[in-house]
Design a protein around this motif. Structure first.
Motif, PDB file in Angstrom:
ATOM      1  N   UNK A  51       0.829  -1.201   0.000  1.00 54.64           N
ATOM      2  CA  UNK A  51       0.000   0.000   0.000  1.00 54.64           C
ATOM      3  C   UNK A  51       0.868   1.258   0.000  1.00 54.64           C
ATOM      4  N   UNK A  52       1.911   1.245   0.806  1.00 51.32           N
ATOM      5  CA  UNK A  52       2.818   2.397   0.862  1.00 51.32           C
ATOM      6  C   UNK A  52       3.514   2.600  -0.481  1.00 51.32           C
ATOM      7  N   UNK A  53       3.997   1.490  -1.064  1.00 46.73           N
ATOM      8  CA  UNK A  53       4.663   1.570  -2.366  1.00 46.73           C
ATOM      9  C   UNK A  53       3.688   2.078  -3.431  1.00 46.73           C
ATOM     10  N   UNK A  54       2.450   1.595  -3.406  1.00 48.89           N
ATOM     11  CA  UNK A  54       1.440   2.017  -4.378  1.00 48.89           C
ATOM     12  C   UNK A  54       1.139   3.504  -4.260  1.00 48.89           C
ATOM     13  N   UNK A  55       1.031   3.964  -3.031  1.00 46.84           N
ATOM     14  CA  UNK A  55       0.731   5.384  -2.815  1.00 46.84           C
ATOM     15  C   UNK A  55       1.867   6.265  -3.345  1.00 46.84           C
ATOM     16  N   UNK A  56       3.111   5.890  -3.012  1.00 46.18           N
ATOM     17  CA  UNK A  56       4.262   6.669  -3.482  1.00 46.18           C
ATOM     18  C   UNK A  56       4.313   6.672  -5.011  1.00 46.18           C
ATOM     19  N   UNK A  57       4.091   5.493  -5.612  1.00 49.21           N
ATOM     20  CA  UNK A  57       4.115   5.389  -7.073  1.00 49.21           C
ATOM     21  C   UNK A  57       3.015   6.232  -7.710  1.00 49.21           C
ATOM     22  N   UNK A  58       1.839   6.238  -7.094  1.00 45.74           N
ATOM     23  CA  UNK A  58       0.726   7.021  -7.627  1.00 45.74           C
ATOM     24  C   UNK A  58       1.045   8.508  -7.606  1.00 45.74           C
ATOM     25  N   UNK A  59       1.683   8.970  -6.528  1.00 47.10           N
ATOM     26  CA  UNK A  59       2.056  10.387  -6.437  1.00 47.10           C
ATOM     27  C   UNK A  59       3.138  10.737  -7.460  1.00 47.10           C
ATOM     28  N   UNK A  60       4.080   9.831  -7.674  1.00 43.63           N
ATOM     29  CA  UNK A  60       5.142  10.074  -8.657  1.00 43.63           C
ATOM     30  C   UNK A  60       4.567  10.097 -10.076  1.00 43.63           C
ATOM     31  N   UNK A  61       3.623   9.188 -10.349  1.00 43.98           N
ATOM     32  CA  UNK A  61       3.089   9.022 -11.706  1.00 43.98           C
ATOM     33  C   UNK A  61       2.362  10.261 -12.216  1.00 43.98           C
ATOM     34  N   UNK A  62       1.807  11.076 -11.319  1.00 39.49           N
ATOM     35  CA  UNK A  62       1.052  12.255 -11.766  1.00 39.49           C
ATOM     36  C   UNK A  62       1.936  13.480 -11.971  1.00 39.49           C
ATOM     37  N   UNK A  63       3.245  13.337 -11.731  1.00 41.51           N
ATOM     38  CA  UNK A  63       4.151  14.455 -11.981  1.00 41.51           C
ATOM     39  C   UNK A  63       4.195  14.759 -13.476  1.00 41.51           C
ATOM     40  N   UNK A  64       4.322  16.025 -13.847  1.00 31.92           N
ATOM     41  CA  UNK A  64       4.314  16.386 -15.270  1.00 31.92           C
ATOM     42  C   UNK A  64       5.597  15.970 -15.989  1.00 31.92           C
ATOM     43  N   UNK A  65       5.535  15.984 -17.324  1.00 36.84           N
ATOM     44  CA  UNK A  65       6.705  15.684 -18.135  1.00 36.84           C
ATOM     45  C   UNK A  65       7.795  16.724 -17.915  1.00 36.84           C
ATOM     46  N   UNK A  66       9.026  16.300 -18.096  1.00 33.98           N
ATOM     47  CA  UNK A  66      10.169  17.199 -17.994  1.00 33.98           C
ATOM     48  C   UNK A  66      11.085  16.962 -19.198  1.00 33.98           C
ATOM     49  N   UNK A  67      12.062  17.846 -19.441  1.00 43.02           N
ATOM     50  CA  UNK A  67      13.008  17.599 -20.545  1.00 43.02           C
ATOM     51  C   UNK A  67      13.765  16.276 -20.384  1.00 43.02           C
ATOM     52  N   UNK A  68      13.929  15.815 -19.144  1.00 37.61           N
ATOM     53  CA  UNK A  68      14.613  14.542 -18.898  1.00 37.61           C
ATOM     54  C   UNK A  68      13.643  13.359 -18.945  1.00 37.61           C
TER      55      UNK A  68
END
Length: 295
Positions: A51-68
């Protein structure tokens, strides 16, 4: 959206319930001598991590695109799903190994304690599954965690039934048998997620009708053929598509409307998220649709 992203509050309560179940079942398993109950406890412990891993991944996944990261961070959830499903397989193997040991050296199990603790775990698992149900339909990441919870619920049902039987009949082999059945169910649910996440990470082609796509594209006026096609998934919702098209010898300004028409066709009919088209006149006109032969 709540249907696509499970809220922080829900993640918190699911985590809290699983930690609570883990503590109760470890104590209950040690007091009753039940391997099935201890297996369920360790499974719940893995749920908490999941659950903790899923939550962290979900928050990371919604970050916008970057040049990298020009495709963004969507694959964070795919990596999380793979990790969680892999953890389920490890747990299933551990349960089977311990069950085999119990078959060889059976112990007495207190059915009363086992039943009471398993009922508490079952109720908590149903509440947790309800909190994650909506998000599991839209995300492999949440689905992997949701399956952790469902597998726990099923194992709790098995433990309850086993406990009730052991209250009246001391069948020493029943506890390890139930443990093995739980392990097999866990593996059965986890393997498809592992297969799908690996396919995505390996950029396997999505299941779409390429012959129909070729027919639709070449039916557009001034498009003669399609070749050098590539399609892959960034995650389970976003399909990328690139192709070269051979057109009549027309102006660049006349090609742009064809691009827009192809993009709209692929997005509306085939649900492809991102389309890249390269127009050519004669170059590659005799090439196959794909760079390699298809089976």
């Amino acid at each position: 959206m709540e249907t696509e992203n499970v809220s922080t509050v829900r993640f918190f309560w699911v985590t809290f319930l699983n930690v609570l179940i883990t503590v109760v079942e470890i104590l209950g398993g040690l007091l009753s001598g039940s391997l099935a109950l201890l297996s369920d406890a360790f499974h719940n412990l893995s749920d908490s991590a999941s659950i903790v891993i899923s939550y962290i991944a979900q928050r990371i996944a919604i970050k916008p695109e970057t040049p990298q990261r020009t495709f963004g961070y969507r694959r964070a959830e795919i990596l999380s799903a793979l990790l969680n499903a892999g953890l389920l397989i490890v747990i299933a193997l551990f349960i089977v190994i311990e069950a085999v040991k119990r078959f060889m050296h059976p112990d007495h199990v207190n059915g009363d304690i086992m039943t009471v603790v398993a009922v508490v775990g079952l109720l908590a698992n149903f509440i947790s599954a309800g909190l994650l149900h909506a998000g599991s339909r839209h995300s492999l990441n949440i689905k992997a965690t949701y399956l952790h919870i469902l597998a726990d619920g099923l194992s709790s049902i098995g433990v309850v039934i086993t406990g009730i039987i052991l209250i009246f009949w001391h069948v020493k082999w029943l506890d390890p048998v139930v443990s093995v059945l739980v392990a097999l169910y866990i593996a059965y649910e986890a393997l498809p997620i592992i297969q799908k996440t690996i396919n995505i990470l390996m950029q396997a082609a999505p299941d779409i009708d390429y012959d129909a796509i070729k027919k639709d594209i070449t039916s557009i006026p001034q498009v003669n053929s399609v070749h050098h096609v590539h399609a892959w998934l960034v995650d389970e919702h976003h399909t990328m598509f690139s192709a070269h098209i051979n057109c009549e010898d027309i102006k660049l300004s006349e090609v742009e409307p064809i691009y827009r028409q192809i993009s709209k066709l692929l997005q509306d009919k085939y649900h492809i998220s991102h389309v890249t088209i390269q127009a050519e006149c004669q170059r590659g006109i005799n090439e196959k649709m794909f760079d390699i032969d298809r089976d």
